[in-house]
Design an enzyme around this catalytic site. Sequence first.
Site: not given
Ligand code: RIB
Length: 316
Positions: A240
């Site tokens: 992500h």
């Molecule tokens: O949904 C993904 C996000 O949530 C990313 O930033 C991961 O590190 C968590 O913080």
Amino acid sequence: MPHRIIIDTDPGIDDALAFLLALASPEVQLEALTTTQGNVVVETATRNALSVLELAHASQIPVAQGSMFPLVQPLYASAAVHGESGLGNAVLPEPKAQAISQHAVDFLIEKVLAEPGEISVFPIGPLSNIALAIRKEPRFAKAVKQLVIMGGAVREGGNMSPLAEFNIYVDPHAAHIVFHSGIPITLIPLDATHKCLVTRADVEHINEVKSPIARFVKDVLTPYLDFYEANTDFGGSALHDPLTLATLIAPELLTLQELYVDVDIHGGVSMGNTFADFYQIARKPANMKVALDVQGRKFIELFVERMIQLSRKIQD
Ligand code: RIB
Ligand code: CA
């Protein structure tokens, strides 16, 4: 000239990999890290930020500690996905460096107002610090160059509730303030990040280079890969946070659409839901660019290549 960025973060397995990708990318000048609660409590986030910078021989980069709690919601900070330490199986020594004494919100305001239009902020955790900066100093919204946010899910389902992505779910009120701030925003939601799937084979490829960086990548990703294998049919783990950097290092891989996006703060089953007005029903101007698609495998190949380069560079 490299793009000057501050990453606002809740490290976090994929947060840490975003730091490493930024440090491995000549297109980027990482000015600082500011920490918030989210994957872990803010003290742990700060420790992790300092220790990952130390691992990457980048302790000269300042870390400022930020919000301990969401604006309205109760603290979340569960070890569910990122582990008690927040860095999976990685065990890093206690960092020698310390966070600066200035609060992250004041640091963000000072840095951005000192050079209007020069600093981009990359929030990759809950948006609490950003919302506080916007509210505390009205000039912040005009002075920050842009926000590139990892968060939300537009056409994709949620990963924290059926309708909400984690970063927005943890602090939906902060997201509402940020989304309506007028700051130029690029949103990197689950719609794109769920197509950026790193695999065990990628991790082994990086580990063909003997380096504490390659070892760290394996140690943080192993439990993350196990989690995705046990809970999804993705065939890999979503990177992500690193994908936000594609806006600077490989923008051609992203499919962006200008949209009016809002977030539900009314509570109930859709709390933190991020929705786009695809047909301009509300007659409101677009407030962000949204990455609705990405050439995910090409991004992962770029990530792997840059981790290999960083691993070759850092051997101790
Ligand atoms: O949904 C993904 C996000 O949530 C990313 O930033 C991961 O590190 C968590 O913080
Ligand atoms: Ca994060």
